[in-house]
Design an enzyme around this catalytic site. Structure first.
Site, mmCIF file in Angstrom:
data_model
loop_
_atom_site.group_PDB
_atom_site.id
_atom_site.type_symbol
_atom_site.label_atom_id
_atom_site.label_comp_id
_atom_site.label_asym_id
_atom_site.label_seq_id
_atom_site.Cartn_x
_atom_site.Cartn_y
_atom_site.Cartn_z
ATOM 1 C CE LYS A 144 -2.810 -4.616 -7.101
ATOM 2 N NZ LYS A 144 -4.138 -4.827 -6.591
ATOM 3 C CE LYS A 190 -2.059 1.807 -4.601
ATOM 4 N NZ LYS A 190 -3.025 1.490 -3.383
ATOM 5 C CE LYS A 214 -7.586 -3.353 1.142
ATOM 6 N NZ LYS A 214 -8.296 -3.465 -0.024
HETATM 7 P P1 ATP Z 1 -3.344 -2.875 -3.439
HETATM 8 O O1 ATP Z 1 -2.464 -1.880 -3.172
HETATM 9 O O2 ATP Z 1 -2.727 -4.050 -2.720
HETATM 10 O O3 ATP Z 1 -4.025 -3.142 -4.795
HETATM 11 P P2 ATP Z 1 -5.254 -0.997 -2.174
HETATM 12 O O4 ATP Z 1 -4.476 -0.547 -0.774
HETATM 13 O O5 ATP Z 1 -5.141 -0.086 -3.319
HETATM 14 O O6 ATP Z 1 -4.570 -2.573 -2.569
HETATM 15 P P3 ATP Z 1 -8.211 -1.211 -2.684
HETATM 16 O O7 ATP Z 1 -9.027 -2.249 -2.245
HETATM 17 O O8 ATP Z 1 -7.543 -1.756 -3.969
HETATM 18 O O9 ATP Z 1 -6.695 -1.159 -1.780
HETATM 19 O O10 ATP Z 1 -8.442 -0.005 -2.453
HETATM 20 C C1 ATP Z 1 -9.729 0.769 -1.900
HETATM 21 C C2 ATP Z 1 -9.846 2.037 -2.030
HETATM 22 O O11 ATP Z 1 -8.552 2.754 -1.330
HETATM 23 C C3 ATP Z 1 -9.663 2.718 -3.505
HETATM 24 O O12 ATP Z 1 -10.450 3.572 -3.798
HETATM 25 C C4 ATP Z 1 -8.306 3.361 -3.705
HETATM 26 O O13 ATP Z 1 -8.276 4.073 -4.602
HETATM 27 C C5 ATP Z 1 -7.990 3.679 -2.202
HETATM 28 N N1 ATP Z 1 -6.689 3.803 -2.102
HETATM 29 C C6 ATP Z 1 -5.916 2.848 -1.852
HETATM 30 N N2 ATP Z 1 -4.526 2.814 -1.400
HETATM 31 C C7 ATP Z 1 -4.709 4.448 -1.086
HETATM 32 C C8 ATP Z 1 -3.466 5.401 -0.749
HETATM 33 N N3 ATP Z 1 -2.423 4.809 -0.759
HETATM 34 N N4 ATP Z 1 -4.154 6.586 -0.601
HETATM 35 C C9 ATP Z 1 -5.269 6.989 -0.826
HETATM 36 N N5 ATP Z 1 -6.400 6.294 -1.237
HETATM 37 C C10 ATP Z 1 -5.949 4.931 -1.492
#
Ligand code: ATP
Ligand code: LTN
Length: 335
Positions: free
Chosen positions: A114, A195, A198
């Site tokens: 990040k 992955k 968000k």
């Molecule tokens: P960013 O990628 O922008 O950091 P994010 O999509 O990881 O955001 P978070 O709010 O950080 O969102 O994550 C919330 C939950 O969703 C966490 O438990 C994280 O491990 C899970 N998570 C995030 N992305 C994935 C994914 N691609 N597959 C499965 N679980 C996920």
């Protein structure tokens, strides 16, 4: 004694099926387990680690709470609250900062990724896992259900707990990460080598967002990147990552065993059939959520009530541990 579960999600951008499959959906399942006591937190302080528009952040926090209710989280079964409403988190993070070597933080994969994407890297971004450790540790948490990408942060929380216990005597429970067997890492539909995230949720074709309408869901999935072959089976081959990802989404949402998933596609005429079937199950799961959400989100008095009630209960759990920690660290308590 019940096992205490704690997990959190940031009100940054709208949540996607990766968040749903890897985290939130599993939280809903845990609610009915009599062995578990569940706490789910909207971590708005974590969202501040990258620049946010204040009005947008406020709106998304309320919308995320409405979405929690729409997916089936129930404030009478689980403790739902907003992180910044309970000052223990920020205060606790400071105390834990003072037992955490900075080298531990600089090694975190998410920080390394990040920070490369930011023009100015805020101190909060480096410190993010310590705030997360405070979330977990001040609630005497046993288990932390998260996606694969957060495992390293939960391990850091374990290290901080062990170090504190070593320095000041037995205080914190050393928590375990609970990672799903299927769907812990959903990949981007436009790029199955990274992955689903968000921060990219608004990039065309990257993610299905929880409130997308059926047409949009279908369009995104039909456009998902695959390979030039036609074989539909689970595979670790990076070249087949797109098909593997679609099958993983299908499996996570249908709950079918691997062989049954593959059997569903033995007569498929190519990836088009696979995509159609995936789009269908995703739409079927998302439609009721979208409907419930639109009813709930407009009732801001009820959302405020749930937030207030949650904050009160959260304080009652975490404040005694904070007092204990301050005393052990040598701070003078007045009350
Ligand atoms: P960013 O990628 O922008 O950091 P994010 O999509 O990881 O955001 P978070 O709010 O950080 O969102 O994550 C919330 C939950 O969703 C966490 O438990 C994280 O491990 C899970 N998570 C995030 N992305 C994935 C994914 N691609 N597959 C499965 N679980 C996920
Ligand atoms: N950093 C996590 C969100 C998070 C969290 C937590 C998860 C903040 N505090 C405590 C579990 C337990 C993320 O998903 N980005």
């Amino acid at each position: 004694m019940k096992r205490r579960i704690f997990s959190g999600i940031q009100p940054s951008e709208v949540i996607h099926i990766g968040n749903y499959i890897g985290a939130v959906r599993r939280w809903v399942e845990m609610q009915d387990d009599p062995e578990k006591e569940n706490i789910f937190c909207i971590v708005d302080l974590h969202a501040l680690t990258v620049p946010q528009d204040p009005n947008a952040l406020r709106a998304r926090t309320l919308e995320l709470l409405a979405l929690f209710l729409a997916v089936g989280l129930d404030p009478n079964k689980s403790l739902l609250f907003v992180q910044s409403h309970v000052t223990v988190h920020a205060e606790g993070a400071w105390l834990l900062n003072c037992v955490t070597p900075e080298g531990w933080l600089k090694k975190m994969t998410q920080y390394k990724d990040k920070s490369q994407k930011q023009e100015t890297v805020l101190t909060g971004l480096l410190d993010y896992p310590v705030l997360m450790a405070a979330d977990i540790l001040f609630y005497d948490t046993h288990e932390v259900p998260v996606g694969e990408d957060q495992k390293q942060h939960v391990e850091l929380a374990r290290n901080i707990a062990e170090r504190f216990n070593h320095l000041y005597g037995e205080t914190f429970i050393v928590p375990e990460p609970a990672i799903a067997k299927a769907g812990a890492r959903i990949m981007g539909l436009d790029d199955p080598s990274a992955k689903m995230s968000k921060s990219l949720a608004h990039t065309k074709g990257h993610a299905v967002r929880l409130l997308d309408d059926p047409k949009e869901i279908e369009r995104t999935i039909m456009r998902a990147k695959t390979d030039s072959g036609s074989e539909i089976r689970f595979s670790k081959d990076p070249a087949k990552a797109g098909v593997n990802n679609l099958l993983t989404i299908y499996q996570a949402l249908t709950g079918k065993a691997t062989e049954h998933v593959e059997a569903d596609f033995t007569n498929a005429r190519g990836y088009g059939d696979l995509k159609k079937a995936v789009a269908e199950v995703v739409i079927e799961k998302m439609e009721p959520i979208r409907r419930r959400y639109s009813e709930i989100v407009s009732d801001s008095a009820e959302l405020q009530r749930i937030m207030r009630m949650g904050a009160e209960k959260a304080r009652a759990i975490s404040e005694p541990r904070l007092v204990d920690v301050k005393q052990k660290m040598g701070l003078i308590m007045t009350a």
